[in-house]
Design a protein around this motif. Structure first.
Motif, PDB file in Angstrom:
ATOM      1  N   GLY A 189      64.659  26.448  43.303  1.00 46.34           N
ATOM      2  CA  GLY A 189      65.164  27.518  44.157  1.00 46.34           C
ATOM      3  C   GLY A 189      65.124  28.917  43.578  1.00 46.34           C
ATOM      4  O   GLY A 189      65.502  29.873  44.269  1.00 46.34           O
ATOM      5  N   CYS A 190      64.690  29.078  42.333  1.00 40.44           N
ATOM      6  CA  CYS A 190      64.578  30.419  41.760  1.00 40.44           C
ATOM      7  C   CYS A 190      63.193  30.996  42.022  1.00 40.44           C
ATOM      8  O   CYS A 190      62.238  30.263  42.291  1.00 40.44           O
ATOM      9  N   ARG A 191      63.086  32.292  41.928  1.00 42.67           N
ATOM     10  CA  ARG A 191      61.814  33.001  42.005  1.00 42.67           C
ATOM     11  C   ARG A 191      61.583  33.746  40.705  1.00 42.67           C
ATOM     12  O   ARG A 191      62.521  34.250  40.101  1.00 42.67           O
ATOM     13  N   MET A 192      60.322  33.852  40.287  1.00 35.36           N
ATOM     14  CA  MET A 192      60.003  34.608  39.077  1.00 35.36           C
ATOM     15  C   MET A 192      60.304  36.085  39.307  1.00 35.36           C
ATOM     16  O   MET A 192      59.870  36.674  40.303  1.00 35.36           O
ATOM     17  N   ALA A 193      61.048  36.684  38.401  1.00 36.46           N
ATOM     18  CA  ALA A 193      61.438  38.088  38.551  1.00 36.46           C
ATOM     19  C   ALA A 193      60.237  39.008  38.372  1.00 36.46           C
ATOM     20  O   ALA A 193      59.326  38.731  37.589  1.00 36.46           O
ATOM     21  N   ASN A 194      60.243  40.101  39.097  1.00 33.10           N
ATOM     22  CA  ASN A 194      59.237  41.144  38.900  1.00 33.10           C
ATOM     23  C   ASN A 194      59.623  42.007  37.713  1.00 33.10           C
ATOM     24  O   ASN A 194      60.757  41.950  37.227  1.00 33.10           O
ATOM     25  N   ALA A 195      58.687  42.832  37.261  1.00 36.66           N
ATOM     26  CA  ALA A 195      58.976  43.740  36.144  1.00 36.66           C
ATOM     27  C   ALA A 195      60.146  44.649  36.502  1.00 36.66           C
ATOM     28  O   ALA A 195      60.147  45.299  37.548  1.00 36.66           O
ATOM     29  N   ILE A 228      64.553  34.545  38.059  1.00 35.70           N
ATOM     30  CA  ILE A 228      64.627  34.088  36.673  1.00 35.70           C
ATOM     31  C   ILE A 228      63.468  34.694  35.898  1.00 35.70           C
ATOM     32  O   ILE A 228      62.397  34.951  36.451  1.00 35.70           O
ATOM     33  N   ALA A 229      63.681  34.950  34.615  1.00 33.57           N
ATOM     34  CA  ALA A 229      62.613  35.425  33.730  1.00 33.57           C
ATOM     35  C   ALA A 229      63.045  35.218  32.288  1.00 33.57           C
ATOM     36  O   ALA A 229      64.241  35.097  31.985  1.00 33.57           O
ATOM     37  N   LEU A 230      62.063  35.179  31.420  1.00 35.25           N
ATOM     38  CA  LEU A 230      62.326  35.133  29.990  1.00 35.25           C
ATOM     39  C   LEU A 230      62.760  36.519  29.549  1.00 35.25           C
ATOM     40  O   LEU A 230      62.058  37.503  29.781  1.00 35.25           O
ATOM     41  N   CYS A 253      59.548  45.940  31.293  1.00 33.80           N
ATOM     42  CA  CYS A 253      59.090  44.613  30.937  1.00 33.80           C
ATOM     43  C   CYS A 253      59.742  43.594  31.864  1.00 33.80           C
ATOM     44  O   CYS A 253      60.845  43.828  32.390  1.00 33.80           O
ATOM     45  N   ILE A 254      59.067  42.478  32.085  1.00 33.15           N
ATOM     46  CA  ILE A 254      59.658  41.408  32.884  1.00 33.15           C
ATOM     47  C   ILE A 254      60.818  40.788  32.076  1.00 33.15           C
ATOM     48  O   ILE A 254      60.693  40.575  30.888  1.00 33.15           O
ATOM     49  N   GLY A 255      61.934  40.539  32.726  1.00 33.57           N
ATOM     50  CA  GLY A 255      63.098  40.014  32.031  1.00 33.57           C
ATOM     51  C   GLY A 255      64.160  41.073  31.827  1.00 33.57           C
ATOM     52  O   GLY A 255      65.290  40.770  31.451  1.00 33.57           O
ATOM     53  N   LYS A 256      63.793  42.344  32.081  1.00 31.63           N
ATOM     54  CA  LYS A 256      64.771  43.434  31.992  1.00 31.63           C
ATOM     55  C   LYS A 256      64.794  44.202  33.322  1.00 31.63           C
ATOM     56  O   LYS A 256      65.833  44.519  33.827  1.00 31.63           O
ATOM     57  N   GLY A 285      56.400  33.696  23.030  1.00 34.78           N
ATOM     58  CA  GLY A 285      55.953  33.195  21.740  1.00 34.78           C
ATOM     59  C   GLY A 285      57.051  32.418  21.047  1.00 34.78           C
ATOM     60  O   GLY A 285      58.197  32.353  21.519  1.00 34.78           O
ATOM     61  N   ALA A 286      56.696  31.834  19.913  1.00 38.16           N
ATOM     62  CA  ALA A 286      57.650  30.998  19.179  1.00 38.16           C
ATOM     63  C   ALA A 286      58.673  31.848  18.436  1.00 38.16           C
ATOM     64  O   ALA A 286      58.367  32.933  17.953  1.00 38.16           O
ATOM     65  N   GLY A 287      59.905  31.327  18.357  1.00 41.66           N
ATOM     66  CA  GLY A 287      60.971  31.995  17.623  1.00 41.66           C
ATOM     67  C   GLY A 287      62.124  31.038  17.422  1.00 41.66           C
ATOM     68  O   GLY A 287      62.071  29.881  17.863  1.00 41.66           O
ATOM     69  N   ALA A 288      63.151  31.510  16.749  1.00 40.80           N
ATOM     70  CA  ALA A 288      64.308  30.645  16.515  1.00 40.80           C
ATOM     71  C   ALA A 288      64.974  30.265  17.838  1.00 40.80           C
ATOM     72  O   ALA A 288      65.269  29.098  18.089  1.00 40.80           O
ATOM     73  N   ILE A 289      65.214  31.280  18.689  1.00 36.93           N
ATOM     74  CA  ILE A 289      65.798  31.023  20.012  1.00 36.93           C
ATOM     75  C   ILE A 289      65.069  31.856  21.047  1.00 36.93           C
ATOM     76  O   ILE A 289      64.356  32.814  20.724  1.00 36.93           O
ATOM     77  N   ALA A 290      65.236  31.484  22.296  1.00 33.93           N
ATOM     78  CA  ALA A 290      64.747  32.276  23.418  1.00 33.93           C
ATOM     79  C   ALA A 290      65.863  32.331  24.456  1.00 33.93           C
ATOM     80  O   ALA A 290      66.732  31.448  24.498  1.00 33.93           O
ATOM     81  N   VAL A 291      65.860  33.390  25.258  1.00 29.54           N
ATOM     82  CA  VAL A 291      66.883  33.559  26.295  1.00 29.54           C
ATOM     83  C   VAL A 291      66.207  33.712  27.643  1.00 29.54           C
ATOM     84  O   VAL A 291      65.319  34.560  27.814  1.00 29.54           O
ATOM     85  N   LEU A 292      66.620  32.893  28.600  1.00 30.41           N
ATOM     86  CA  LEU A 292      66.159  33.019  29.987  1.00 30.41           C
ATOM     87  C   LEU A 292      67.317  33.535  30.820  1.00 30.41           C
ATOM     88  O   LEU A 292      68.457  33.058  30.695  1.00 30.41           O
ATOM     89  N   ARG A 293      67.025  34.515  31.654  1.00 34.59           N
ATOM     90  CA  ARG A 293      68.062  35.151  32.468  1.00 34.59           C
ATOM     91  C   ARG A 293      67.866  34.782  33.930  1.00 34.59           C
ATOM     92  O   ARG A 293      66.752  34.842  34.453  1.00 34.59           O
ATOM     93  N   VAL A 294      68.970  34.409  34.585  1.00 30.98           N
ATOM     94  CA  VAL A 294      68.961  34.051  36.005  1.00 30.98           C
ATOM     95  C   VAL A 294      69.958  34.960  36.725  1.00 30.98           C
ATOM     96  O   VAL A 294      71.084  35.136  36.258  1.00 30.98           O
ATOM     97  N   SER A 295      69.563  35.543  37.845  1.00 27.39           N
ATOM     98  CA  SER A 295      70.464  36.429  38.580  1.00 27.39           C
ATOM     99  C   SER A 295      70.303  36.235  40.076  1.00 27.39           C
ATOM    100  O   SER A 295      69.190  36.089  40.580  1.00 27.39           O
TER     101      SER A 295
END
Length: 465
Positions: free
Chosen positions: A107-113, A8-10, A462-465, A15-25
């Motif tokens: 059960g998720c792990r933080m994704a690497n870059a 999982i990663a952002l 970048c982390i999250g991609k 930072g603050a914004g209207a929306i944020a997306v977290l991706r899980v794979s």
């Protein structure tokens, strides 16, 4: 190198914004998400079809963290080729971290870059050059770099290399077959057709290698040094180009004591303008350092703009002969760099004085940085220094230094094969050079990889991609 666990990663900037997306794979992406998601329509995520979106809440036991939209993408119809869930939540950094930590505890792990794109590559959703184009697309900040990245991500570059590699591989197979029948002295590979293929491969490789000179400056921006005597309007010109008061402007000579840089897009090409300290003899220690930096910036630039004050020439505050000496000094020291000579403040001189200037410096450009006259013409001149014909014709342009290096090495091997053909070299020796050329082609598309290579490439994502 890569685990088969669930990551999982952002996926949006922190930072603050209207929306944020977290991706899980991963194989448990939907199962874990279903455990933590409560649908407003009492749906169970594990039973939902791919490419569907569901409204509900992320809950931690009895505690509701946020109202969210959850998108479901099932294996293999996803970016990574695995089960993927994307959670669109409100953009509060607190909410983002609460959801992220909740999934990590379950059960998720933080994704690497770059790990999502790495999994896409390993699962055959992208080849390696396409995966690298994803990072270029994210980093693109002008029309040209965006267009190049999009073309490569669609597979334009890799398909061209893959086609050549396939043809060469077919001939390599025939030559290898000849080695098995060496005693019979037969030829399975038509040498005439093979020579035609080698010539075609050579032509394509040279074109791609030559394109790197253009592609590299388009990708990274074209540095333009604005130089000249102090107080001729360099900072005013920079402000006019940027349409903002970026550089300090005053009537005091030597106001700019350090270089000032900023970037703009002209005709879809990124230019990085560098306003430097003026070139003149001075006893001021600080200004001397700035003048030294001027020459350093000229050396680093692709284009040099030399600016002089037309009004000062006729007010006897500047020497036209001295200006000519400075221009020649730049030409002699940097003969390969395009040089644009510009007479600034032409709105302050009369028609006769203007004609005299034109006679003395026939190739100069006319400008009034203060009023904006000539600024658009300067922009056109700068874009003409960039060969964008390949962009207009949708030709493949190489921007990646790793690809460039592989193409150079591949061409060297192909030239060895060509020499072997022309000199009647035995098939077993030619086969060695062919295999090496195939190796370098495979490095570009990812048919030949190792953990170190993949680690170096995806560490820059970048982390999250």
């Amino acid at each position: 190198m890569v685990n088969n666990d669930t990551i999982i990663a952002l996926a949006t900037p922190s930072g603050a914004g209207a929306i944020a997306v977290l991706r899980v794979s991963g194989k448990l992406a939907i199962t874990i998400s279903a455990k933590l998601f409560k649908s407003v329509h009492a749906k169970c995520l594990t039973e939902q079809k791919t490419h569907t979106i569901h409204l509900g809440h992320i809950v931690d036991g009895e505690r509701t963290l946020d109202e969210v939209l959850v998108s479901v993408f099932r294996d293999p119809q996803s970016y990574t080729g695995e089960d993927v869930v994307e959670i669109s939540c409100h953009g509060s950094p607190y909410i983002q971290q609460e959801i992220l930590q909740l999934f990590l505890r379950n059960g998720c792990r933080m994704a690497n870059a770059g790990e999502f794109t790495l999994r896409a590559f390993l699962n055959g959703k992208l080849d390696l050059s396409q995966a690298e184009a994803v990072a270029d697309l994210i980093a693109s900040d002008n029309e040209a770099s965006h267009q190049i990245a999009m073309q490569q991500m669609r597979g334009g570059f890799s398909s061209e290399i893959a086609k050549l590699r396939e043809e060469l591989l077919n001939f390599a197979s025939l030559i290898e077959l000849e080695l098995d029948f060496a005693e019979e002295d037969v030829e399975f590979a038509d040498r005439t057709q093979f020579k035609e293929l080698i010539d075609r491969i050579t032509f394509v490789l040279k074109r791609l290698i030559d394109s790197f000179a253009v592609g590299n400056v388009i990708k990274n921006g074209i540095p333009v040094a604005i130089v000249g005597e102090p107080n001729v309007g360099k900072s005013t010109l920079l402000n006019a180009l940027l349409n903002e008061e970026r550089a300090i402007v005053s009537d005091i000579a030597g106001t700019t004591r350090d270089t000032i840089e900023d970037e703009i897009s002209i005709g879809g090409i990124g230019f990085r303008f560098i306003d430097t300290a003026g070139i003149r003899e001075t006893k001021d220690v600080v200004e001397s350092i700035g003048i030294q930096k001027t020459f350093e910036k000229i050396a680093q630039s692709q284009v040099v703009v030399y600016l002089f004050d037309a009004e000062a020439v006729f007010a006897k505050k500047a020497s036209l002969e001295g200006i000519k000496v400075e221009i020649e000094k730049i030409k002699n020291k940097y003969p390969q760099k395009p040089l644009v000579v510009i007479a600034n403040k032409v709105d302050q001189i009369n028609a006769a004085e203007l004609q005299q200037l034109k006679a003395e410096l026939p190739n100069m450009e006319l400008l009034s940085a203060k009023t904006g006259k000539g600024v658009e013409e300067l922009k056109l001149i700068l874009t003409n220094f960039v060969n964008t014909g390949a962009l207009r014709n949708n030709e493949t342009i190489v921007t990646n230094s790793r690809h460039y290096d592989a193409l150079i090495k591949g061409l060297e091997e192909i030239q060895k094969v060509k020499y072997g053909l022309e000199s009647g070299l035995s098939g077993d020796l030619m086969a060695i050079d062919i295999r090496q050329a195939l190796h370098y082609f495979g490095e570009i598309t990812g048919q030949v990889t190792n953990d170190e290579l993949l680690g170096n490439i995806f560490a820059n994502f970048c982390i999250g991609k």
